[in-house]
Design a protein around this motif. Structure first.
Motif, PDB file in Angstrom:
ATOM      1  N   THR A  12      -4.051  -6.495  20.101  1.00 11.09           N
ATOM      2  CA  THR A  12      -4.221  -5.109  19.650  1.00 11.09           C
ATOM      3  C   THR A  12      -3.380  -4.858  18.401  1.00 11.09           C
ATOM      4  O   THR A  12      -2.214  -5.252  18.349  1.00 11.09           O
ATOM      5  CB  THR A  12      -3.801  -4.131  20.756  1.00 11.09           C
ATOM      6  OG1 THR A  12      -4.629  -4.337  21.897  1.00 11.09           O
ATOM      7  CG2 THR A  12      -3.939  -2.693  20.290  1.00 11.09           C
ATOM      8  N   VAL A  13      -3.982  -4.209  17.404  1.00 14.24           N
ATOM      9  CA  VAL A  13      -3.272  -3.901  16.153  1.00 14.24           C
ATOM     10  C   VAL A  13      -3.453  -2.426  15.819  1.00 14.24           C
ATOM     11  O   VAL A  13      -4.571  -1.902  15.881  1.00 14.24           O
ATOM     12  CB  VAL A  13      -3.797  -4.768  14.983  1.00 14.24           C
ATOM     13  CG1 VAL A  13      -3.061  -4.415  13.692  1.00 14.24           C
ATOM     14  CG2 VAL A  13      -3.652  -6.249  15.287  1.00 14.24           C
ATOM     15  N   CYS A  14      -2.357  -1.756  15.480  1.00 16.90           N
ATOM     16  CA  CYS A  14      -2.382  -0.350  15.039  1.00 16.90           C
ATOM     17  C   CYS A  14      -1.731  -0.269  13.661  1.00 16.90           C
ATOM     18  O   CYS A  14      -0.583  -0.689  13.498  1.00 16.90           O
ATOM     19  CB  CYS A  14      -1.640   0.546  16.021  1.00 16.90           C
ATOM     20  SG  CYS A  14      -2.257   0.481  17.711  1.00 16.90           S
ATOM     21  N   VAL A  15      -2.460   0.270  12.682  1.00 10.44           N
ATOM     22  CA  VAL A  15      -1.978   0.312  11.290  1.00 10.44           C
ATOM     23  C   VAL A  15      -1.949   1.752  10.808  1.00 10.44           C
ATOM     24  O   VAL A  15      -2.898   2.508  11.032  1.00 10.44           O
ATOM     25  CB  VAL A  15      -2.887  -0.532  10.369  1.00 10.44           C
ATOM     26  CG1 VAL A  15      -2.309  -0.593   8.959  1.00 10.44           C
ATOM     27  CG2 VAL A  15      -3.092  -1.933  10.925  1.00 10.44           C
ATOM     28  N   ALA A  25       4.129  -9.822   3.733  1.00 10.40           N
ATOM     29  CA  ALA A  25       3.012 -10.412   4.483  1.00 10.40           C
ATOM     30  C   ALA A  25       3.274 -11.885   4.793  1.00 10.40           C
ATOM     31  O   ALA A  25       2.973 -12.371   5.888  1.00 10.40           O
ATOM     32  CB  ALA A  25       1.719 -10.254   3.682  1.00 10.40           C
ATOM     33  N   LYS A  26       3.863 -12.591   3.847  1.00 16.26           N
ATOM     34  CA  LYS A  26       4.181 -14.005   4.044  1.00 16.26           C
ATOM     35  C   LYS A  26       5.198 -14.179   5.170  1.00 16.26           C
ATOM     36  O   LYS A  26       5.075 -15.086   6.006  1.00 16.26           O
ATOM     37  CB  LYS A  26       4.730 -14.596   2.742  1.00 16.26           C
ATOM     38  CG  LYS A  26       5.017 -16.087   2.808  1.00 16.26           C
ATOM     39  CD  LYS A  26       5.555 -16.574   1.471  1.00 16.26           C
ATOM     40  CE  LYS A  26       5.949 -18.047   1.536  1.00 16.26           C
ATOM     41  NZ  LYS A  26       6.562 -18.504   0.269  1.00 16.26           N
ATOM     42  N   ALA A  49      -2.175  -2.451   3.125  1.00 15.40           N
ATOM     43  CA  ALA A  49      -2.194  -3.542   2.145  1.00 15.40           C
ATOM     44  C   ALA A  49      -1.542  -4.803   2.710  1.00 15.40           C
ATOM     45  O   ALA A  49      -2.062  -5.914   2.529  1.00 15.40           O
ATOM     46  CB  ALA A  49      -1.466  -3.101   0.874  1.00 15.40           C
ATOM     47  N   VAL A  50      -0.413  -4.644   3.409  1.00 12.98           N
ATOM     48  CA  VAL A  50       0.272  -5.798   4.008  1.00 12.98           C
ATOM     49  C   VAL A  50      -0.600  -6.449   5.079  1.00 12.98           C
ATOM     50  O   VAL A  50      -0.689  -7.678   5.163  1.00 12.98           O
ATOM     51  CB  VAL A  50       1.630  -5.375   4.609  1.00 12.98           C
ATOM     52  CG1 VAL A  50       2.222  -6.488   5.467  1.00 12.98           C
ATOM     53  CG2 VAL A  50       2.608  -5.008   3.495  1.00 12.98           C
ATOM     54  N   TYR A  51      -1.265  -5.635   5.884  1.00 18.74           N
ATOM     55  CA  TYR A  51      -2.120  -6.175   6.958  1.00 18.74           C
ATOM     56  C   TYR A  51      -3.289  -6.965   6.370  1.00 18.74           C
ATOM     57  O   TYR A  51      -3.670  -8.019   6.894  1.00 18.74           O
ATOM     58  CB  TYR A  51      -2.614  -5.030   7.841  1.00 18.74           C
ATOM     59  CG  TYR A  51      -3.449  -5.490   9.008  1.00 18.74           C
ATOM     60  CD1 TYR A  51      -2.932  -6.378   9.953  1.00 18.74           C
ATOM     61  CD2 TYR A  51      -4.763  -5.052   9.168  1.00 18.74           C
ATOM     62  CE1 TYR A  51      -3.698  -6.818  11.020  1.00 18.74           C
ATOM     63  CE2 TYR A  51      -5.531  -5.476  10.221  1.00 18.74           C
ATOM     64  CZ  TYR A  51      -4.997  -6.359  11.149  1.00 18.74           C
ATOM     65  OH  TYR A  51      -5.763  -6.799  12.200  1.00 18.74           O
ATOM     66  N   LYS A  52      -3.859  -6.493   5.270  1.00 16.53           N
ATOM     67  CA  LYS A  52      -4.943  -7.236   4.605  1.00 16.53           C
ATOM     68  C   LYS A  52      -4.435  -8.579   4.071  1.00 16.53           C
ATOM     69  O   LYS A  52      -5.104  -9.604   4.196  1.00 16.53           O
ATOM     70  CB  LYS A  52      -5.531  -6.406   3.463  1.00 16.53           C
ATOM     71  CG  LYS A  52      -6.378  -5.224   3.934  1.00 16.53           C
ATOM     72  CD  LYS A  52      -6.913  -4.422   2.753  1.00 16.53           C
ATOM     73  CE  LYS A  52      -7.757  -3.241   3.236  1.00 16.53           C
ATOM     74  NZ  LYS A  52      -8.249  -2.422   2.095  1.00 16.53           N
ATOM     75  N   CYS A  71       0.896  -5.877  21.435  1.00 17.27           N
ATOM     76  CA  CYS A  71       0.382  -5.007  20.377  1.00 17.27           C
ATOM     77  C   CYS A  71       1.248  -5.138  19.131  1.00 17.27           C
ATOM     78  O   CYS A  71       2.466  -5.262  19.224  1.00 17.27           O
ATOM     79  CB  CYS A  71       0.380  -3.556  20.867  1.00 17.27           C
ATOM     80  SG  CYS A  71      -0.070  -2.334  19.609  1.00 17.27           S
ATOM     81  N   PHE A  72       0.602  -5.131  17.971  1.00 13.36           N
ATOM     82  CA  PHE A  72       1.301  -5.121  16.686  1.00 13.36           C
ATOM     83  C   PHE A  72       1.095  -3.756  16.060  1.00 13.36           C
ATOM     84  O   PHE A  72      -0.030  -3.354  15.766  1.00 13.36           O
ATOM     85  CB  PHE A  72       0.760  -6.228  15.781  1.00 13.36           C
ATOM     86  CG  PHE A  72       1.358  -6.238  14.401  1.00 13.36           C
ATOM     87  CD1 PHE A  72       2.721  -6.059  14.200  1.00 13.36           C
ATOM     88  CD2 PHE A  72       0.549  -6.439  13.274  1.00 13.36           C
ATOM     89  CE1 PHE A  72       3.281  -6.080  12.928  1.00 13.36           C
ATOM     90  CE2 PHE A  72       1.099  -6.475  12.000  1.00 13.36           C
ATOM     91  CZ  PHE A  72       2.466  -6.286  11.829  1.00 13.36           C
ATOM     92  N   CYS A  73       2.184  -3.020  15.868  1.00  9.58           N
ATOM     93  CA  CYS A  73       2.128  -1.682  15.283  1.00  9.58           C
ATOM     94  C   CYS A  73       2.837  -1.723  13.936  1.00  9.58           C
ATOM     95  O   CYS A  73       4.054  -1.938  13.875  1.00  9.58           O
ATOM     96  CB  CYS A  73       2.798  -0.684  16.228  1.00  9.58           C
ATOM     97  SG  CYS A  73       2.629   1.034  15.735  1.00  9.58           S
ATOM     98  N   ILE A  74       2.094  -1.554  12.850  1.00  4.64           N
ATOM     99  CA  ILE A  74       2.668  -1.608  11.509  1.00  4.64           C
ATOM    100  C   ILE A  74       2.447  -0.257  10.829  1.00  4.64           C
ATOM    101  O   ILE A  74       1.333   0.254  10.798  1.00  4.64           O
ATOM    102  CB  ILE A  74       2.065  -2.770  10.679  1.00  4.64           C
ATOM    103  CG1 ILE A  74       2.639  -2.766   9.250  1.00  4.64           C
ATOM    104  CG2 ILE A  74       0.549  -2.762  10.674  1.00  4.64           C
ATOM    105  CD1 ILE A  74       2.274  -4.007   8.439  1.00  4.64           C
ATOM    106  N   LEU A  75       3.514   0.337  10.327  1.00 12.19           N
ATOM    107  CA  LEU A  75       3.405   1.670   9.745  1.00 12.19           C
ATOM    108  C   LEU A  75       4.396   1.868   8.610  1.00 12.19           C
ATOM    109  O   LEU A  75       5.415   1.186   8.534  1.00 12.19           O
ATOM    110  CB  LEU A  75       3.604   2.738  10.816  1.00 12.19           C
ATOM    111  CG  LEU A  75       4.930   2.803  11.560  1.00 12.19           C
ATOM    112  CD1 LEU A  75       5.068   4.153  12.228  1.00 12.19           C
ATOM    113  CD2 LEU A  75       5.036   1.722  12.622  1.00 12.19           C
ATOM    114  N   ASP A  76       4.067   2.812   7.740  1.00 12.12           N
ATOM    115  CA  ASP A  76       4.921   3.129   6.589  1.00 12.12           C
ATOM    116  C   ASP A  76       6.075   4.039   7.007  1.00 12.12           C
ATOM    117  O   ASP A  76       5.966   4.789   7.977  1.00 12.12           O
ATOM    118  CB  ASP A  76       4.109   3.834   5.506  1.00 12.12           C
ATOM    119  CG  ASP A  76       3.185   2.889   4.756  1.00 12.12           C
ATOM    120  OD1 ASP A  76       3.118   1.709   5.147  1.00 12.12           O
ATOM    121  OD2 ASP A  76       2.518   3.345   3.807  1.00 12.12           O
TER     122      ASP A  76
END
Length: 602
Positions: free
Chosen positions: A219-222, A204-205, A229-232, A251-256
């Motif tokens: 726009t954010v897609c999680v 996250a840092k 947890a990282v987005y929080k 757009c920011f797309c963050i996924l496992d």
């Protein structure tokens, strides 16, 4: 981009004007305004300055002791010349057999793991048994952060009073094109297998730093537990440390990583991805062991015309290219022998060095191709055909028999067979108890019972799924329902998004036309604007995405994969980027492939 970067620089000046570290960053970013293509190189410069500032807090001459697996990441952003400027006189590799502690200041740079810090404790205690140590002589830099368990270990070993602890985290490392990786060692094993969440804070840092430079998408897609947890944590950094400028049209797309395991388990088909799968690329560096016993090392992040041309090409096409390129270089060298004296002088000063460098690069890549060809050999076609049949859900029994045949005739390593077993489970509705017990027994007889626990871990990770109707009567009903939902979502995603049997799609070239990576397909849906906003949000929600403030007209996508991205997926996103005329910036915790995935479960 220029305008956003200027705004971010003003934010850095306003918040951190008193901090020399950020002053260095600001100076570097102001230079980068003129060079859009080089903006991603700001992150290694930030890492460089951050480490130098720690060394400045340790005035005087010092020895640096580095854990062996940290050498390559360090070389990406700092060199020996820079270290010497700030008092580092000698650099040692951390090992139990050599004690580098003397009367001079000694700085240990190690990752945050107990085995590495235990070696430091033993070295300090060994030194204390023979002589006394001066105060503040031992400094320990922990990467990426200090942990309570490590500090407790120092206390239990009786050395806490002799040391001073620092924290250091490098930022994203640019690995070429738009690929940025934190190169976190064993990230998948620590976070997904062992469920250790301590590495999420550094991720996250690093993202906070990145978005302070690049601006944050509207726009954010999680998707996924770790990504959420990282987005929080990222939002917490925005609140505590400063908010970046908001970028519309991005757009920011963050996924496992577990969103799409097939892209890791499948055999890749591009040159770079096969090179990583077979030989291994660490921090952009490849080491090839030749037949004569020597080792050839190449940094693929350095400009190399040959590699830039072939890295996204099919491996079969690359082999043909080597022949034509070799002939071209040979013709140039032959032509040079017939030059007149004045022409020879011009050739030596202007062309010879370039030709010799091209020859050296070509020789390396031909050697690398030979290694890959020797490993994959004639089984490459067998694997590709079997994987295609499994993805298309053809003849379940025949596919299982094919895996058993490959196992019986030793066509592939233990990791190769485990990848096929996992892919079968992922694509063909799991195993029955009888099927799994049968193939597990055959595998253990072939490769040894040391892999017994590996099957348990793979089941725990849902990479291998066992279903048995009788088990519904037991106390595992909730787990079975959860697994069934996972299987249904994956199979539904393959069908609805047309991830399989779409050889015409540009992204499928990364897997020889058999598979379109799910990450790329999601990005395509977001950017293509073929559906109304509400329909896109609904579709993403069906695949467990949390969508914030979605708007159409997206031309830039920042994708972050928690758990690692493959070079095959990078190739697919490159093809998508070119075909749709959009910009895709790839962030990742690490680079992953099938071998790394399976080794993490051993």
């Amino acid at each position: 981009m220029h305008q956003n970067l200027q705004v971010h620089i003003r934010i850095f000046k306003r918040i951190y004007y008193y901090n020399y570290f950020y002053f260095k960053i600001i100076c570097h970013l102001e230079i980068l305004i003129m060079f859009d293509k080089k903006i991603l190189n700001a992150f290694p410069q930030i890492s460089h300055t951050n480490l130098i500032n720690i060394l400045k807090d340790m005035p005087g001459p010092k020895d640096l002791v580095v854990e062996h697996r940290l050498f390559k990441p360090l070389e990406m952003f700092i060199d020996m010349k820079s270290l010497r400027l700030y008092g580092v006189e000698k650099v040692y590799k951390l090992q139990e057999s050599v004690n580098p502690i003397t009367n001079r200041q000694c700085v240990f740079l190690v990752s945050s793991n107990l085995p590495a810090t235990k070696i430091i404790c033993d070295l300090i205690n060994s030194c204390l048994s023979m002589t006394s140590l001066a105060e503040d002589i031992i400094k320990i830099i922990l990467v990426p952060r200090s942990l309570i368990t490590i500090e407790k270990q120092f206390e239990e070993e009786g050395v806490y009073g002799y040391i001073q602890i620092f924290e250091f985290q490098w930022d994203f490392i640019h690995l070429g094109d738009s690929l940025l990786s934190l190169e976190m060692i064993d990230f998948y094993k620590n976070v997904f297998v062992e469920e250790n969440q301590s590495l999420l804070m550094p991720v996250a840092k690093a993202l906070w730093t990145a978005f302070m430079v690049l601006g944050f998408p509207k726009t954010v897609c999680v998707n996924g537990k770790s990504s959420t947890a990282v987005y929080k944590l990222l939002n917490r950094f925005f609140t505590e440390r400063g908010k970046p400028n908001i970028n519309n049209g991005s757009c920011f797309c963050i996924l496992d990583r577990d969103f799409d395991y097939a892209s890791v388990l499948l055999t890749p088909c591009t040159y770079a991805s096969l090179l990583d799968q077979v030989v291994g690329i660490q921090n952009g560096i490849v080491e090839i062991k030749k037949n004569d016993g020597t080792t050839s090392i190449k940094n693929l992040c350095n400009p190399d015309e040959t590699y830039e041309y072939v890295k996204y090409k099919q491996f079969g096409d690359v082999l043909n290219y080597w022949k034509s390129k070799s002939k071209e270089l040979q013709d140039k060298l032959e032509k040079s022998k017939k030059l007149q004296l004045d022409e020879m002088k011009q050739y030596v000063t202007q062309e010879l060095q370039s030709v010799l460098m091209s020859k050296k690069n070509l020789t390396f890549h031909i050697d690398a191709s030979e290694v890959v060809s020797k490993v994959i050999g004639d089984k490459f076609i067998d694997y590709i055909t079997l994987e295609k049949n499994m993805l298309e859900n053809r003849s379940r029994k025949e596919n299982l028999n094919c895996i058993e045949d490959l196992l019986a005739f030793g066509k592939g390593s233990a990791n190769n067979i485990l990848q096929l077993i996992c892919l079968f489970s992922q694509s063909q509705d799991g195993f029955t108890s009888i099927e799994l017990n049968n193939i597990k027994t055959k595998f253990l007889h072939q490769y040894g019972f040391k892999y017994f626990e590996t099957f348990h871990v793979l089941e725990k990770m849902n990479l291998i799924v066992k279903h048995d109707n009788s088990s519904v009567l037991n106390s595992n009903l909730n787990r079975i329902i959860s697994i069934n939902k996972t299987k249904q979502m994956m199979q539904n995603m393959m069908q609805k998004l047309r991830l399989v049997d779409d050889s015409e799609h540009c992204m499928s070239a990364a897997f020889g036309g058999s598979y379109v990576p799910a990450i790329g397909k999601i990005i395509e849906i977001i950017c293509k604007e073929e559906m109304p906003e509400e329909e896109i949000v609904k579709l993403l929600s069906n695949y467990s995405f949390q969508v914030n403030d979605f708007k159409t007209g997206i031309k830039t996508v920042y994708v972050m994969v928690i758990g690692g991205i493959t070079y095959a997926e990078q190739a697919a996103l490159y093809f998508l980027e070119k075909s749709m005329n959009i910009k895709i910036i790839i962030f990742s915790t690490n680079i992953i492939n099938g071998n790394i995935l399976i080794n993490s479960c051993l």
